[in-house]
Design a protein around this motif. Structure first.
Motif, PDB file in Angstrom:
ATOM      1  N   GLU A   1      52.047  33.423  46.298  1.00 56.04           N
ATOM      2  CA  GLU A   1      53.298  33.365  47.060  1.00 56.04           C
ATOM      3  C   GLU A   1      54.365  34.100  46.244  1.00 56.04           C
ATOM      4  OE1 GLU A   1      56.627  29.983  48.094  1.00 56.04           O
ATOM      5  OE2 GLU A   1      54.547  29.359  47.827  1.00 56.04           O
ATOM      6  N   GLU A   2      55.214  34.869  46.926  1.00 58.96           N
ATOM      7  CA  GLU A   2      56.272  35.629  46.253  1.00 58.96           C
ATOM      8  C   GLU A   2      57.634  35.227  46.803  1.00 58.96           C
ATOM      9  OE1 GLU A   2      55.935  39.865  46.421  1.00 58.96           O
ATOM     10  OE2 GLU A   2      53.795  39.818  46.009  1.00 58.96           O
ATOM     11  N   VAL A   3      58.582  35.117  45.898  1.00 60.87           N
ATOM     12  CA  VAL A   3      59.966  34.914  46.283  1.00 60.87           C
ATOM     13  C   VAL A   3      60.750  36.029  45.600  1.00 60.87           C
ATOM     14  CG1 VAL A   3      61.931  33.342  46.270  1.00 60.87           C
ATOM     15  CG2 VAL A   3      59.612  32.423  46.365  1.00 60.87           C
ATOM     16  N   ARG A   4      61.414  36.853  46.400  1.00 60.55           N
ATOM     17  CA  ARG A   4      62.106  38.027  45.855  1.00 60.55           C
ATOM     18  C   ARG A   4      63.619  37.863  45.876  1.00 60.55           C
ATOM     19  NH1 ARG A   4      59.069  42.660  45.227  1.00 60.55           N
ATOM     20  NH2 ARG A   4      56.938  42.460  45.982  1.00 60.55           N
ATOM     21  N   PHE A   5      64.183  38.301  44.779  1.00 57.94           N
ATOM     22  CA  PHE A   5      65.626  38.392  44.641  1.00 57.94           C
ATOM     23  C   PHE A   5      65.920  39.812  44.176  1.00 57.94           C
ATOM     24  CE2 PHE A   5      64.354  34.042  43.751  1.00 57.94           C
ATOM     25  CZ  PHE A   5      65.129  33.354  44.663  1.00 57.94           C
ATOM     26  N   ARG A   6      67.160  40.195  44.177  1.00 55.38           N
ATOM     27  CA  ARG A   6      67.510  41.544  43.743  1.00 55.38           C
ATOM     28  C   ARG A   6      67.108  41.730  42.274  1.00 55.38           C
ATOM     29  NH1 ARG A   6      72.750  41.464  45.008  1.00 55.38           N
ATOM     30  NH2 ARG A   6      73.295  40.740  42.943  1.00 55.38           N
ATOM     31  N   GLY A   7      66.081  42.554  42.045  1.00 56.69           N
ATOM     32  CA  GLY A   7      65.635  42.856  40.692  1.00 56.69           C
ATOM     33  C   GLY A   7      64.672  41.855  40.083  1.00 56.69           C
ATOM     34  N   ILE A   8      64.372  40.776  40.769  1.00 54.37           N
ATOM     35  CA  ILE A   8      63.518  39.712  40.223  1.00 54.37           C
ATOM     36  C   ILE A   8      62.542  39.242  41.282  1.00 54.37           C
ATOM     37  CG2 ILE A   8      63.505  37.353  39.308  1.00 54.37           C
ATOM     38  CD1 ILE A   8      66.279  37.933  38.187  1.00 54.37           C
ATOM     39  N   THR A   9      61.299  39.025  40.850  1.00 57.03           N
ATOM     40  CA  THR A   9      60.288  38.447  41.740  1.00 57.03           C
ATOM     41  C   THR A   9      59.710  37.215  41.053  1.00 57.03           C
ATOM     42  OG1 THR A   9      59.715  40.622  42.589  1.00 57.03           O
ATOM     43  CG2 THR A   9      58.132  38.848  42.991  1.00 57.03           C
ATOM     44  N   ILE A  10      59.645  36.121  41.781  1.00 61.19           N
ATOM     45  CA  ILE A  10      59.006  34.907  41.276  1.00 61.19           C
ATOM     46  C   ILE A  10      57.679  34.770  41.994  1.00 61.19           C
ATOM     47  CG2 ILE A  10      59.128  32.397  41.044  1.00 61.19           C
ATOM     48  CD1 ILE A  10      62.178  32.685  41.025  1.00 61.19           C
ATOM     49  N   TYR A  11      56.586  34.806  41.225  1.00 56.66           N
ATOM     50  CA  TYR A  11      55.239  34.621  41.772  1.00 56.66           C
ATOM     51  C   TYR A  11      54.849  33.166  41.556  1.00 56.66           C
ATOM     52  CZ  TYR A  11      54.921  39.713  41.561  1.00 56.66           C
ATOM     53  OH  TYR A  11      55.144  41.064  41.722  1.00 56.66           O
ATOM     54  N   VAL A  12      54.284  32.545  42.580  1.00 54.34           N
ATOM     55  CA  VAL A  12      53.836  31.161  42.479  1.00 54.34           C
ATOM     56  C   VAL A  12      52.312  31.161  42.541  1.00 54.34           C
ATOM     57  CG1 VAL A  12      53.968  28.859  43.477  1.00 54.34           C
ATOM     58  CG2 VAL A  12      55.950  30.387  43.622  1.00 54.34           C
ATOM     59  N   PHE A  13      51.675  30.893  41.411  1.00 59.11           N
ATOM     60  CA  PHE A  13      50.217  30.868  41.304  1.00 59.11           C
ATOM     61  C   PHE A  13      49.744  29.426  41.350  1.00 59.11           C
ATOM     62  CE2 PHE A  13      51.478  34.803  39.206  1.00 59.11           C
ATOM     63  CZ  PHE A  13      50.595  35.713  39.749  1.00 59.11           C
ATOM     64  N   GLN A  14      48.954  29.097  42.357  1.00 55.77           N
ATOM     65  CA  GLN A  14      48.377  27.761  42.490  1.00 55.77           C
ATOM     66  C   GLN A  14      47.154  27.684  41.561  1.00 55.77           C
ATOM     67  OE1 GLN A  14      49.567  25.214  44.294  1.00 55.77           O
ATOM     68  NE2 GLN A  14      51.179  26.408  45.269  1.00 55.77           N
ATOM     69  N   LEU A  15      47.090  26.652  40.729  1.00 57.12           N
ATOM     70  CA  LEU A  15      45.946  26.466  39.842  1.00 57.12           C
ATOM     71  C   LEU A  15      44.990  25.410  40.378  1.00 57.12           C
ATOM     72  CD1 LEU A  15      47.672  26.564  36.345  1.00 57.12           C
ATOM     73  CD2 LEU A  15      46.559  28.415  37.586  1.00 57.12           C
ATOM     74  N   LYS A  16      45.538  24.417  41.054  1.00 61.29           N
ATOM     75  CA  LYS A  16      44.704  23.317  41.565  1.00 61.29           C
ATOM     76  C   LYS A  16      45.046  23.049  43.002  1.00 61.29           C
ATOM     77  CE  LYS A  16      44.373  21.223  37.062  1.00 61.29           C
ATOM     78  NZ  LYS A  16      45.128  21.884  36.116  1.00 61.29           N
TER      79      LYS A  16
END
Length: 123
Positions: A108-123
């Motif tokens: 899952e990706e959440v984008r902001f100006r100049g920044i991307t937050i990736y959400v990696f599910q482990l479990k």
């Protein structure tokens, strides 16, 4: 009387130009606020090059910070269900990002100006 018409025209022009100038700075405030409202107790945050800056907007980031831990250690930890990876232009080495994409190629990706937050599910 104290202002010439030319000076007034120049000041108005400068004001209009300033209002139309786009802000291209990284939106650290929005990224920090997003983390503050969406981080769960079972999360780990990797934000290479941004931990200190994001702590201004999300003071508890140190509780979740996992920059110094190896991905295999994070995956083995029972308490960690997901990794939030904050990617930006300040992340020169991309530590752990390729390994996380190997685990979950479409996070899952959440984008902001100049920044991307990736959400990696482990479990």
């Amino acid at each position: 009387r104290f202002f010439s018409p030319a000076m007034i025209l120049i000041l108005i022009s400068v004001g209009v130009i300033a209002l139309h100038y786009r802000d291209k700075r990284d939106d650290l405030r929005a990224a920090g606020q997003h983390l503050k409202t969406n981080v769960r107790p079972s999360d780990a945050i990797m934000a290479p090059g941004l931990d200190y800056t994001l702590s201004y907007y999300f003071p508890q980031i140190d509780t979740y910070a996992a920059d110094s831990r190896a991905i295999k250690d994070l995956r083995a930890a029972q308490k960690i269900a997901r990794i939030l990876y904050v990617d930006s232009r300040f992340n020169y080495t991309r530590i752990g990002l390729d390994e996380l994409f190997a685990i979950n190629p479409k996070p899952e990706e959440v984008r902001f100006r100049g920044i991307t937050i990736y959400v990696f599910q482990l479990k």
